[in-house]
Enzyme design. Structure first.
Site, PDB file in Angstrom:
ATOM      1  N   GLN A 200      47.022  -1.246  13.323  1.00 49.15           N
ATOM      2  CA  GLN A 200      47.092  -0.215  12.574  1.00 49.15           C
ATOM      3  C   GLN A 200      48.247   1.617  12.582  1.00 49.15           C
ATOM      4  O   GLN A 200      48.511   1.187  13.742  1.00 49.15           O
ATOM      5  CB  GLN A 200      45.440   0.819  12.708  1.00 49.15           C
TER       6      GLN A 200
ATOM      7  N   ARG B 274      41.529   2.576   8.246  1.00 48.52           N
ATOM      8  CA  ARG B 274      40.151   1.666   8.891  1.00 48.52           C
ATOM      9  C   ARG B 274      39.759   0.882   7.323  1.00 48.52           C
ATOM     10  O   ARG B 274      40.717   0.060   7.384  1.00 48.52           O
ATOM     11  CB  ARG B 274      38.945   1.435   9.240  1.00 48.52           C
TER      12      ARG B 274
ATOM     13  N   ALA C 124      39.358 -14.302  16.667  1.00 49.51           N
ATOM     14  CA  ALA C 124      39.532 -13.665  17.631  1.00 49.51           C
ATOM     15  C   ALA C 124      39.992 -11.769  16.843  1.00 49.51           C
ATOM     16  O   ALA C 124      39.288 -10.586  17.867  1.00 49.51           O
ATOM     17  CB  ALA C 124      40.192 -13.650  19.041  1.00 49.51           C
TER      18      ALA C 124
ATOM     19  N   SER D 280      34.712 -14.928  17.778  1.00 49.37           N
ATOM     20  CA  SER D 280      34.459 -13.793  18.912  1.00 49.37           C
ATOM     21  C   SER D 280      32.731 -13.295  19.889  1.00 49.37           C
ATOM     22  O   SER D 280      32.099 -13.802  20.744  1.00 49.37           O
ATOM     23  CB  SER D 280      35.163 -13.641  20.344  1.00 49.37           C
TER      24      SER D 280
ATOM     25  N   ASP E  87      31.625  -8.455  24.984  1.00 46.98           N
ATOM     26  CA  ASP E  87      30.144  -7.121  24.928  1.00 46.98           C
ATOM     27  C   ASP E  87      29.333  -7.185  26.350  1.00 46.98           C
ATOM     28  O   ASP E  87      28.709  -6.874  27.325  1.00 46.98           O
ATOM     29  CB  ASP E  87      29.699  -6.617  23.815  1.00 46.98           C
TER      30      ASP E  87
ATOM     31  N   ARG F 219      30.192  -7.745  30.398  1.00 44.83           N
ATOM     32  CA  ARG F 219      30.696  -6.430  30.255  1.00 44.83           C
ATOM     33  C   ARG F 219      29.575  -6.076  30.954  1.00 44.83           C
ATOM     34  O   ARG F 219      30.014  -5.378  31.787  1.00 44.83           O
ATOM     35  CB  ARG F 219      31.358  -5.783  28.971  1.00 44.83           C
TER      36      ARG F 219
ATOM     37  N   ARG G 224      26.650  -7.623  31.954  1.00 44.06           N
ATOM     38  CA  ARG G 224      26.176  -8.228  32.615  1.00 44.06           C
ATOM     39  C   ARG G 224      26.813  -7.082  33.726  1.00 44.06           C
ATOM     40  O   ARG G 224      26.399  -6.485  35.551  1.00 44.06           O
ATOM     41  CB  ARG G 224      26.632  -9.860  32.909  1.00 44.06           C
TER      42      ARG G 224
ATOM     43  N   HIS H 276      20.383 -11.694  33.400  1.00 43.57           N
ATOM     44  CA  HIS H 276      21.095 -12.077  32.458  1.00 43.57           C
ATOM     45  C   HIS H 276      20.188 -10.543  31.215  1.00 43.57           C
ATOM     46  O   HIS H 276      19.592 -10.478  30.824  1.00 43.57           O
ATOM     47  CB  HIS H 276      19.243 -13.133  31.774  1.00 43.57           C
TER      48      HIS H 276
ATOM     49  N   HIS I 100      30.939  -6.602  17.131  1.00 42.01           N
ATOM     50  CA  HIS I 100      31.502  -6.083  18.142  1.00 42.01           C
ATOM     51  C   HIS I 100      32.363  -4.721  18.314  1.00 42.01           C
ATOM     52  O   HIS I 100      32.812  -4.706  17.335  1.00 42.01           O
ATOM     53  CB  HIS I 100      32.423  -7.251  18.625  1.00 42.01           C
TER      54      HIS I 100
END
Length: 309
Positions: free
Chosen positions: A87, A93, A123, A148, A153, A156, A158, A173, A180
Protein backbone atom coordinates in the site's frame (compact mmCIF):
# COMPACT_ATOMS: atom_id res chain seq x y z
CA UNK A 1 -9.00 -39.40 -8.89
CA UNK A 2 -5.39 -38.26 -9.24
CA UNK A 3 -3.30 -39.71 -6.44
CA UNK A 4 -0.14 -38.45 -4.79
CA UNK A 5 1.87 -41.13 -6.61
CA UNK A 6 0.91 -39.86 -10.08
CA UNK A 7 0.54 -36.12 -9.46
CA UNK A 8 3.47 -33.88 -10.36
CA UNK A 9 5.75 -33.04 -7.45
CA UNK A 10 6.66 -29.59 -8.75
CA UNK A 11 5.69 -26.55 -6.68
CA UNK A 12 5.95 -23.01 -8.00
CA UNK A 13 6.16 -19.98 -5.69
CA UNK A 14 5.32 -16.65 -7.34
CA UNK A 15 6.61 -13.73 -5.31
CA UNK A 16 9.84 -14.25 -3.36
CA UNK A 17 9.59 -11.59 -0.69
CA UNK A 18 9.26 -12.46 2.99
CA UNK A 19 6.22 -14.74 2.71
CA UNK A 20 7.13 -16.40 -0.58
CA UNK A 21 10.78 -17.03 0.32
CA UNK A 22 9.96 -18.32 3.81
CA UNK A 23 7.29 -20.61 2.37
CA UNK A 24 9.71 -21.94 -0.25
CA UNK A 25 12.36 -22.54 2.42
CA UNK A 26 9.84 -24.33 4.66
CA UNK A 27 8.78 -26.59 1.78
CA UNK A 28 12.46 -27.28 1.01
CA UNK A 29 13.33 -28.18 4.60
CA UNK A 30 10.38 -30.55 4.80
CA UNK A 31 11.13 -32.11 1.39
CA UNK A 32 7.56 -31.69 0.18
CA UNK A 33 8.34 -31.79 -3.54
CA UNK A 34 11.05 -32.86 -5.98
CA UNK A 35 11.11 -29.55 -7.90
CA UNK A 36 10.78 -26.04 -6.50
CA UNK A 37 10.53 -23.05 -8.85
CA UNK A 38 10.79 -19.44 -7.69
CA UNK A 39 9.31 -16.67 -9.86
CA UNK A 40 9.45 -12.95 -9.19
CA UNK A 41 9.10 -9.79 -11.25
CA UNK A 42 12.48 -8.96 -9.67
CA UNK A 43 14.42 -11.75 -11.35
CA UNK A 44 17.58 -10.99 -9.37
CA UNK A 45 15.70 -11.49 -6.12
CA UNK A 46 14.33 -14.86 -7.26
CA UNK A 47 17.81 -15.87 -8.42
CA UNK A 48 19.37 -14.88 -5.11
CA UNK A 49 16.76 -16.80 -3.11
CA UNK A 50 17.25 -19.89 -5.29
CA UNK A 51 21.04 -19.73 -5.01
CA UNK A 52 20.86 -19.35 -1.25
CA UNK A 53 18.63 -22.43 -0.97
CA UNK A 54 20.75 -24.44 -3.41
CA UNK A 55 23.79 -23.87 -1.23
CA UNK A 56 21.98 -25.72 1.56
CA UNK A 57 21.17 -28.78 -0.56
CA UNK A 58 24.20 -30.74 0.73
CA UNK A 59 22.45 -30.65 4.13
CA UNK A 60 18.96 -31.63 2.92
CA UNK A 61 19.26 -32.86 -0.69
CA UNK A 62 16.50 -34.35 -2.78
CA UNK A 63 15.00 -31.17 -4.30
CA UNK A 64 15.88 -29.33 -7.48
CA UNK A 65 15.52 -25.57 -6.88
CA UNK A 66 15.74 -22.85 -9.52
CA UNK A 67 14.63 -19.31 -10.39
CA UNK A 68 12.33 -19.74 -13.34
CA UNK A 69 9.63 -18.12 -15.41
CA UNK A 70 5.98 -18.80 -16.07
CA UNK A 71 6.80 -21.54 -18.58
CA UNK A 72 7.91 -23.55 -15.53
CA UNK A 73 4.31 -23.60 -14.28
CA UNK A 74 3.62 -26.18 -16.99
CA UNK A 75 4.12 -29.28 -14.85
CA UNK A 76 3.34 -27.79 -11.44
CA UNK A 77 0.96 -29.52 -9.06
CA UNK A 78 0.64 -26.43 -6.85
CA UNK A 79 1.25 -22.78 -7.72
CA UNK A 80 1.50 -20.51 -4.68
CA UNK A 81 0.90 -16.80 -5.25
CA UNK A 82 2.60 -14.62 -2.65
CA UNK A 83 3.11 -11.61 -4.94
CA UNK A 84 1.38 -8.26 -4.75
CA UNK A 85 1.75 -4.54 -4.34
CA UNK A 86 2.30 -2.82 -1.00
CA UNK A 87 0.00 0.00 0.00
CA UNK A 88 1.25 3.46 -0.96
CA UNK A 89 1.00 6.46 1.38
CA UNK A 90 -2.50 7.94 1.08
CA UNK A 91 -3.74 5.06 -1.08
CA UNK A 92 -7.18 3.67 -0.23
CA UNK A 93 -7.73 -0.04 0.34
CA UNK A 94 -9.92 -0.22 -2.75
CA UNK A 95 -7.23 1.47 -4.85
CA UNK A 96 -4.74 -1.08 -3.57
CA UNK A 97 -7.22 -3.86 -4.33
CA UNK A 98 -7.58 -2.67 -7.90
CA UNK A 99 -3.81 -2.47 -8.34
CA UNK A 100 -3.41 -6.00 -6.99
CA UNK A 101 -6.29 -7.19 -9.18
CA UNK A 102 -4.36 -5.79 -12.15
CA UNK A 103 -1.19 -7.57 -11.01
CA UNK A 104 -3.17 -10.79 -10.56
CA UNK A 105 -4.63 -10.38 -14.04
CA UNK A 106 -1.09 -10.71 -15.42
CA UNK A 107 -0.07 -13.49 -13.03
CA UNK A 108 -3.18 -15.62 -13.59
CA UNK A 109 -3.00 -15.05 -17.35
CA UNK A 110 0.55 -16.36 -17.40
CA UNK A 111 -0.29 -19.35 -15.18
CA UNK A 112 -3.21 -20.55 -17.29
CA UNK A 113 -1.18 -20.07 -20.46
CA UNK A 114 1.09 -22.94 -19.38
CA UNK A 115 -0.92 -24.96 -16.85
CA UNK A 116 -4.47 -26.28 -16.99
CA UNK A 117 -4.58 -28.93 -14.28
CA UNK A 118 -2.70 -27.60 -11.26
CA UNK A 119 -3.98 -25.96 -8.10
CA UNK A 120 -3.62 -22.25 -7.37
CA UNK A 121 -2.99 -21.40 -3.71
CA UNK A 122 -3.33 -17.68 -2.95
CA UNK A 123 -1.48 -16.15 0.02
CA UNK A 124 -1.54 -12.45 -0.92
CA UNK A 125 -3.84 -10.24 1.14
CA UNK A 126 -6.70 -9.51 1.14
CA UNK A 127 -6.61 -13.24 0.50
CA UNK A 128 -10.34 -13.94 0.23
CA UNK A 129 -10.94 -11.22 -2.36
CA UNK A 130 -7.81 -12.08 -4.36
CA UNK A 131 -8.79 -15.76 -4.30
CA UNK A 132 -12.14 -14.77 -5.80
CA UNK A 133 -10.32 -12.61 -8.36
CA UNK A 134 -8.06 -15.56 -9.22
CA UNK A 135 -11.06 -17.86 -9.61
CA UNK A 136 -12.81 -15.41 -11.94
CA UNK A 137 -9.74 -14.59 -14.02
CA UNK A 138 -8.47 -18.18 -14.34
CA UNK A 139 -11.74 -19.76 -15.45
CA UNK A 140 -10.70 -22.80 -13.44
CA UNK A 141 -13.18 -24.72 -11.27
CA UNK A 142 -13.40 -23.23 -7.79
CA UNK A 143 -12.08 -26.36 -6.09
CA UNK A 144 -8.68 -25.77 -7.76
CA UNK A 145 -8.39 -22.13 -6.66
CA UNK A 146 -7.80 -21.94 -2.92
CA UNK A 147 -6.87 -19.20 -0.47
CA UNK A 148 -4.92 -19.67 2.73
CA UNK A 149 -8.10 -18.49 4.44
CA UNK A 150 -8.39 -18.63 8.22
CA UNK A 151 -6.00 -21.55 8.71
CA UNK A 152 -3.42 -19.27 10.34
CA UNK A 153 -6.10 -17.42 12.33
CA UNK A 154 -7.36 -20.76 13.66
CA UNK A 155 -3.80 -21.75 14.60
CA UNK A 156 -3.36 -18.48 16.50
CA UNK A 157 -6.72 -19.07 18.19
CA UNK A 158 -5.78 -22.60 19.24
CA UNK A 159 -2.38 -21.43 20.47
CA UNK A 160 -3.92 -18.72 22.66
CA UNK A 161 -6.58 -21.05 24.06
CA UNK A 162 -3.90 -23.67 24.78
CA UNK A 163 -1.73 -21.08 26.48
CA UNK A 164 -4.67 -19.94 28.62
CA UNK A 165 -5.62 -23.52 29.56
CA UNK A 166 -2.02 -24.81 29.82
CA UNK A 167 -2.70 -27.38 27.08
CA UNK A 168 -0.91 -28.41 23.90
CA UNK A 169 -2.56 -26.32 21.15
CA UNK A 170 -2.69 -29.44 18.96
CA UNK A 171 -5.26 -30.79 21.41
CA UNK A 172 -7.49 -27.74 21.05
CA UNK A 173 -10.26 -28.05 18.45
CA UNK A 174 -11.48 -24.56 17.59
CA UNK A 175 -12.20 -22.57 14.44
CA UNK A 176 -11.92 -19.04 13.17
CA UNK A 177 -14.03 -18.66 10.02
CA UNK A 178 -15.09 -15.95 7.59
CA UNK A 179 -12.78 -13.26 6.28
CA UNK A 180 -9.06 -13.48 6.96
CA UNK A 181 -9.30 -10.03 8.48
CA UNK A 182 -11.31 -7.77 10.72
CA UNK A 183 -14.72 -9.41 10.17
CA UNK A 184 -13.57 -12.95 11.00
CA UNK A 185 -15.39 -14.76 13.79
CA UNK A 186 -14.69 -17.44 16.41
CA UNK A 187 -16.97 -20.46 16.56
CA UNK A 188 -16.99 -20.75 20.34
CA UNK A 189 -20.07 -22.97 20.26
CA UNK A 190 -17.97 -25.80 18.78
CA UNK A 191 -14.64 -25.22 20.58
CA UNK A 192 -13.58 -28.26 22.58
CA UNK A 193 -10.77 -30.33 24.03
CA UNK A 194 -11.12 -34.04 23.24
CA UNK A 195 -14.86 -33.52 22.86
CA UNK A 196 -15.23 -31.68 26.15
CA UNK A 197 -16.61 -28.15 25.80
CA UNK A 198 -14.27 -25.31 26.69
CA UNK A 199 -15.31 -23.66 29.93
CA UNK A 200 -14.14 -20.08 29.56
CA UNK A 201 -15.72 -16.92 30.99
CA UNK A 202 -16.96 -14.47 28.38
CA UNK A 203 -14.26 -11.97 29.34
CA UNK A 204 -11.56 -14.57 28.63
CA UNK A 205 -13.21 -15.46 25.32
CA UNK A 206 -13.24 -11.80 24.29
CA UNK A 207 -9.57 -11.34 25.24
CA UNK A 208 -8.46 -14.48 23.40
CA UNK A 209 -10.36 -13.58 20.25
CA UNK A 210 -9.17 -9.96 20.35
CA UNK A 211 -5.56 -11.16 20.58
CA UNK A 212 -6.21 -13.61 17.75
CA UNK A 213 -7.71 -11.01 15.43
CA UNK A 214 -5.02 -8.43 16.17
CA UNK A 215 -2.05 -10.82 16.19
CA UNK A 216 -0.79 -9.71 12.77
CA UNK A 217 -0.87 -6.05 13.77
CA UNK A 218 1.20 -6.80 16.89
CA UNK A 219 3.79 -8.72 14.85
CA UNK A 220 3.95 -6.07 12.11
CA UNK A 221 4.43 -3.33 14.72
CA UNK A 222 7.26 -5.35 16.26
CA UNK A 223 9.17 -6.55 13.17
CA UNK A 224 7.51 -5.23 10.02
CA UNK A 225 5.76 -8.30 8.61
CA UNK A 226 4.54 -11.81 9.36
CA UNK A 227 5.96 -14.80 7.51
CA UNK A 228 6.97 -17.78 9.68
CA UNK A 229 3.53 -19.01 10.73
CA UNK A 230 1.87 -18.32 7.36
CA UNK A 231 4.68 -20.29 5.70
CA UNK A 232 3.87 -23.24 7.97
CA UNK A 233 0.16 -22.88 7.16
CA UNK A 234 0.87 -22.87 3.42
CA UNK A 235 3.16 -25.88 3.84
CA UNK A 236 0.29 -27.68 5.58
CA UNK A 237 -2.08 -27.01 2.68
CA UNK A 238 0.50 -28.06 0.06
CA UNK A 239 1.15 -31.29 1.97
CA UNK A 240 -2.56 -32.12 2.08
CA UNK A 241 -2.71 -31.66 -1.69
CA UNK A 242 0.48 -33.50 -2.68
CA UNK A 243 -0.14 -36.41 -0.31
CA UNK A 244 -3.87 -36.62 -1.07
CA UNK A 245 -4.61 -36.47 2.65
CA UNK A 246 -8.32 -35.53 2.75
CA UNK A 247 -7.42 -33.31 5.70
CA UNK A 248 -9.83 -30.78 7.16
CA UNK A 249 -8.26 -27.32 6.89
CA UNK A 250 -9.77 -23.84 7.21
CA UNK A 251 -9.00 -22.57 3.72
CA UNK A 252 -10.70 -19.86 1.67
CA UNK A 253 -13.11 -21.32 -0.85
CA UNK A 254 -16.08 -20.34 -3.01
CA UNK A 255 -19.38 -20.71 -1.18
CA UNK A 256 -22.48 -22.07 -2.84
CA UNK A 257 -25.50 -21.86 -0.53
CA UNK A 258 -23.35 -22.43 2.57
CA UNK A 259 -25.85 -21.55 5.33
CA UNK A 260 -27.51 -19.51 2.58
CA UNK A 261 -24.30 -17.70 1.50
CA UNK A 262 -23.10 -17.88 -2.12
CA UNK A 263 -20.63 -16.34 -4.59
CA UNK A 264 -17.96 -15.22 -2.16
CA UNK A 265 -14.71 -16.73 -0.89
CA UNK A 266 -14.50 -17.24 2.89
CA UNK A 267 -12.35 -19.31 5.23
CA UNK A 268 -14.18 -22.47 6.31
CA UNK A 269 -13.37 -26.05 7.34
CA UNK A 270 -12.85 -27.89 4.04
CA UNK A 271 -11.67 -31.34 3.02
CA UNK A 272 -8.43 -30.80 1.07
CA UNK A 273 -6.96 -33.54 -1.11
CA UNK A 274 -5.15 -33.91 -4.45
CA UNK A 275 -8.12 -32.35 -6.26
CA UNK A 276 -8.01 -29.21 -4.10
CA UNK A 277 -11.09 -28.50 -2.01
CA UNK A 278 -13.09 -31.72 -2.19
CA UNK A 279 -15.95 -30.52 -0.02
CA UNK A 280 -17.04 -27.90 2.51
CA UNK A 281 -18.08 -29.00 5.98
CA UNK A 282 -21.27 -27.23 7.00
CA UNK A 283 -20.55 -26.89 10.69
CA UNK A 284 -23.39 -26.11 13.10
CA UNK A 285 -23.44 -22.55 14.47
CA UNK A 286 -25.62 -20.60 16.82
CA UNK A 287 -27.68 -17.61 15.67
CA UNK A 288 -25.05 -15.06 16.68
CA UNK A 289 -22.31 -16.89 14.79
CA UNK A 290 -24.47 -17.20 11.68
CA UNK A 291 -25.24 -13.48 11.85
CA UNK A 292 -21.50 -12.67 12.06
CA UNK A 293 -20.69 -15.02 9.18
CA UNK A 294 -23.30 -13.33 6.99
CA UNK A 295 -21.90 -9.92 7.95
CA UNK A 296 -18.41 -11.07 6.98
CA UNK A 297 -19.68 -12.35 3.63
CA UNK A 298 -21.60 -9.14 2.94
CA UNK A 299 -18.54 -7.02 3.74
CA UNK A 300 -16.40 -8.94 1.25
CA UNK A 301 -19.12 -8.89 -1.42
CA UNK A 302 -19.30 -5.12 -1.08
CA UNK A 303 -15.54 -4.80 -1.56
CA UNK A 304 -15.51 -7.24 -4.49
CA UNK A 305 -18.17 -5.12 -6.22
CA UNK A 306 -15.67 -2.23 -6.31
CA UNK A 307 -12.90 -4.28 -7.92
CA UNK A 308 -12.40 -4.09 -11.68
CA UNK A 309 -12.89 -7.72 -12.74
Amino acid sequence: MTTSSTRSRRVVVIGTGDVGATTAYTLLLRQRMTELVLIDVNKELALGQALDMNHGLPFVGGVKVWAGDYEDCKDAAVIIIAAGAAQRPGETRIDLLNRNAGIFDQIIGNIVKYNDNGIILVATNPVDILSYVSYKKSGWPAHRVIGSGTLLDSARFRYLIGKHKNLDPRSIHAHIIGEHGDSELPVWSMANVAGAALDLPESDQEEIFDNTKNAAYAIINAKGSTYYAIALALDRIVTAILQNESSVLNVSTLLDNYHGISDVYLGLPCVVDSTGVREHLEIPMNDKELELLNASANKLKSEISKVNL
